[in-house]
Design an enzyme around this catalytic site. Structure first.
Site, short mmCIF file in Angstrom:
data_model
loop_
_atom_site.label_atom_id
_atom_site.label_comp_id
_atom_site.label_asym_id
_atom_site.label_seq_id
_atom_site.Cartn_x
_atom_site.Cartn_y
_atom_site.Cartn_z
N ILE A 153 5.80 -14.75 3.85
CA ILE A 153 5.78 -15.57 2.31
C ILE A 153 6.23 -14.57 1.26
CG2 ILE A 153 3.79 -16.89 3.00
CD1 ILE A 153 1.65 -14.92 1.86
N GLY A 154 6.89 -13.29 1.78
CA GLY A 154 7.75 -12.54 0.61
C GLY A 154 8.25 -11.24 0.96
N GLY A 186 10.68 -4.31 -2.10
CA GLY A 186 11.28 -3.17 -1.72
C GLY A 186 10.44 -2.21 -0.85
N MET A 187 9.10 -2.03 -0.91
CA MET A 187 8.49 -1.29 -0.23
C MET A 187 7.61 -1.91 0.92
SD MET A 187 6.86 1.18 -3.34
CE MET A 187 6.98 -0.21 -4.31
N ASN A 200 6.40 -6.02 2.96
CA ASN A 200 6.67 -7.50 3.52
C ASN A 200 5.30 -7.88 3.45
OD1 ASN A 200 9.60 -6.96 3.46
ND2 ASN A 200 9.29 -6.65 5.61
N VAL A 201 5.26 -9.30 2.91
CA VAL A 201 4.15 -9.95 2.80
C VAL A 201 4.09 -11.17 3.92
CG1 VAL A 201 2.14 -10.89 1.26
CG2 VAL A 201 3.69 -9.11 0.38
N LYS A 251 0.01 -7.58 3.91
CA LYS A 251 1.10 -6.73 3.38
C LYS A 251 1.24 -5.60 4.35
CE LYS A 251 2.09 -6.58 -0.90
NZ LYS A 251 2.15 -6.69 -2.25
N ASP A 309 1.81 0.27 -12.18
CA ASP A 309 2.96 -0.73 -11.76
C ASP A 309 2.88 -2.00 -12.21
OD1 ASP A 309 5.73 -0.94 -10.79
OD2 ASP A 309 5.16 -1.64 -8.86
#
Length: 591
Positions: free
Chosen positions: A18-19, A22-23, A25-26, A41, A135
């Site tokens: 689903i996404g 940069g650090m 993947n989900v 994640k 962040d």
């Protein structure tokens, strides 16, 4: 590479991606123990090799998991599986704030304030626990269909540090919201999150970022040196009170910002009050930087020049006749009165009043429009349509802005009309893995019943006991949440004892259960097997699990007499025959 159906920690089954970031993947996952969908994640492989980063990531992610607030995504689990580090968190149906901005551009004033109130409330809870996000950006804020926001990425955000200004993939998205002290490598405080929220507020109202550049370093320098653009130049309808919130939260000197998120939240609560709409521009208590000092000096020089000009005008005016002075005074008085009326009296008298949006859910559209118009609100002529399982088709599901939100009279309200319960077309599941099909169906609210049956000629082709061999509803059938479907899979077999059975009997069993049979023969002189060829041994023990298309082997007896025994028997027979025949011959001679 994580694939569909893969299990993490033998618990979280991956449904789909689903996404990607940069650090990390989900993935949409399914918690097989607690029977619920989750967001998984997974840390990128290159970061997983940095032991220092991983330790900090785990420590601070666990710290963030202690947070419990309606506007913060709940963390369920943090762990490692074969060198793969992961975080399991609440799965949110919706889109990121960044996606909303790309789709809508800028938001209305009431929408932006509502989102900021939720954001500051959630961050106030985090700050109360001494947790800094570090962040904050629209990409890390989810927004649900009802307008509620959820702050994400506490674990990863807190594991970052200033050295990542060199990581192009992650920084170009974050440096636009980076506080000056972070850009300068001085570390983060609670007030660092305040700065990021101020930049987000600016972007919500304008649809643009205040500082742009060709690279991360250029943008970071602007964050440290340049004051945020005047938001009222692009939209004069934004009150000074709102601009003051942005000015105070995005001050270069942290001392000039709000002390914490709670203070910013409390200020936003009253930002649209009538007595604040015309307040003066906020002035910083502490120096911002050298450029500000130079700007103040220039303003002082301009003021001195204006004073000199005014003195010369006064000298000229003194030379005019008293009649002209009286006329000019009268004109000036009239102008002042008109200006006062235009600037203060008329706007206050004609300013729209605040009104709370009524709850029109489950009403007909016409009735909802009538009620909203009666509250002096404007109804958008375009009616949005959405699926909803709880609201009857054709009736109102919700409004945007949502019910009970306070807005000004005349605010445009969008009505969302129900399309009823969403139906999903079923696929052909026969031959597919049961676990993947079951998770996919249950994710859409379909109740799945699994039954088992014995293998047959028709089902022999589906190897294994985890493949779907039958479904109660055909492919293409449309179902909705709450509907039921039955799926069948094959039974496994307990390997029986074939000892004493014939080859035909075993072959019949094998054909019936789709088992491949291999037959071998063994000669034996055991009289037990004299009358019937039968099984004397088998390749698997009794009770062993056998599934369709497995291969089994049996050994059949072949009876054969021993050669020595046969020769002795022949000699004895011949001797008996000889003794019998001899007397008969003698008797013949006597006769």
């Amino acid at each position: 590479m994580i694939t569909k159906g893969q299990k993490i920690n033998d618990r979280y089954e991956i449904i789909r991606s689903i996404g990607e970031g940069g650090m990390a993947n989900v993935y949409l996952g399914y918690d097989t123990i607690l029977d619920r969908n989750v967001a998984v994640k997974v840390l990128r492989g290159d970061l997983s090799n940095d032991e220092k980063f991983v330790r900090r990531f785990q420590r601070e992610a666990l710290s963030a998991s202690s947070l419990s607030h309606p506007n913060i995504v709940e963390m369920y689990d943090v762990g490692e599986d074969n060198g793969m580090y992961y975080i399991v968190m609440e799965y949110i149906e919706g889109e990121t704030l960044k996606q909303l901005l790309k789709r809508r551009g800028k938001l209305t004033l009431s929408e932006a304030i509502d989102i900021m109130l939720q954001l500051t409330d959630g961050m106030a809870h985090a700050h109360d626990s001494y947790i800094i996000h570090r962040d904050l950006k629209p990409q890390n804020i989810m927004i649900e269909d009802d307008g509620q926001i959820k702050i994400t990425d506490f674990g990863i955000a807190m594991a970052l540090n200033s050295t990542q200004l060199t990581q192009t993939n992650s920084v170009m998205g974050s440096v636009h919201y980076l506080p000056p002290e972070q850009a300068a490598g001085k570390g983060s405080t609670i007030r660092s999150d305040i700065y990021s929220m101020g930049i987000i507020f600016y972007e919500l109202l304008t649809g643009e970022l205040p500082f742009r550049g060709d690279n991360a370093v250029e943008i970071a320098l602007k964050q440290m040196k340049e004051q945020i653009p005047d938001i009222r130049e692009s939209n004069s309808e934004i009150p000074m009170s709102v601009y003051n919130v942005i000015l105070k939260s995005t001050a270069k000197n942290p001392k000039n910002r709000y002390t914490d998120a709670r203070a910013m939240h409390d200020d936003l609560l009253t930002v649209l009050d009538d007595d604040r709409l015309s307040e003066t521009k906020h002035v910083y208590k502490y120096p911002e930087h050298e450029e500000n000092t130079k700007a103040v000096e220039k303003l002082k020089n301009i003021e001195k020049s204006e004073e000199v000009v005014a003195e010369k005008i006064e000298e000229k005016e003194e030379k005019l006749s008293k009649r002209l002075i009286i006329i000019l005074s009268v004109i000036a008085t009239i102008i002042i009165i008109v200006l006062v009326l235009i600037v203060f009296v008329i706007p206050k008298a004609t300013a729209p009043k605040s009104v709370k949006i009524p709850d029109v859910s489950k009403m007909t559209v016409s009735k909802a429009e009538k009620l909203l118009i009666g509250k002096k609100l404007t109804v958008n002529t375009k009616i949005e349509e959405v699926y909803d399982k709880d609201v009857k088709k054709g009736y109102v599901v919700k409004t945007e802005p949502a019910k009970n939100r306070t807005v000004k009279e005349g605010e445009e309200i969008t009505i969302y009309k129900s399309l009823g319960i969403k139906k999903y077309p079923l696929e052909e599941y026969v031959g597919e893995s049961l676990s993947g099909v079951k998770a996919s169906l249950e994710a859409n609210g379909i109740k799945v019943t699994v039954t088992k049956e014995d293998a047959s000629e028709e089902t022999c082709k589906y190897v294994g006991t985890d493949k779907v061999v039958w479904q109660s509803l055909a492919s293409g059938s449309k179902v909705k949440s709450g509907d039921e479907i039955e799926l069948k899979v094959l039974n496994s077999l307990a390997f029986p004892s074939f000892k004493g059975q014939t080859e035909d009997e075993v072959s019949t069993w094998a054909n019936k259960n789709c088992v491949t049979l291999t037959v071998d023969y063994q000669e034996t002189s055991d009289d037990t097997y004299k009358d019937k060829e039968q099984v004397i041994s088998q390749s698997r023990p009794v009770g062993a699990t056998v599934k369709n298309n497995d291969s089994v082997e049996i050994v059949i007896s072949k009876y054969k007499k021993e050669e020595v025994a046969k020769e002795d028997n022949t000699e004895e027979k011949e001797a008996t025959t000889s003794s019998t025949k001899t007397p008969t011959s003698d008797q013949t001679k006597k006769q």
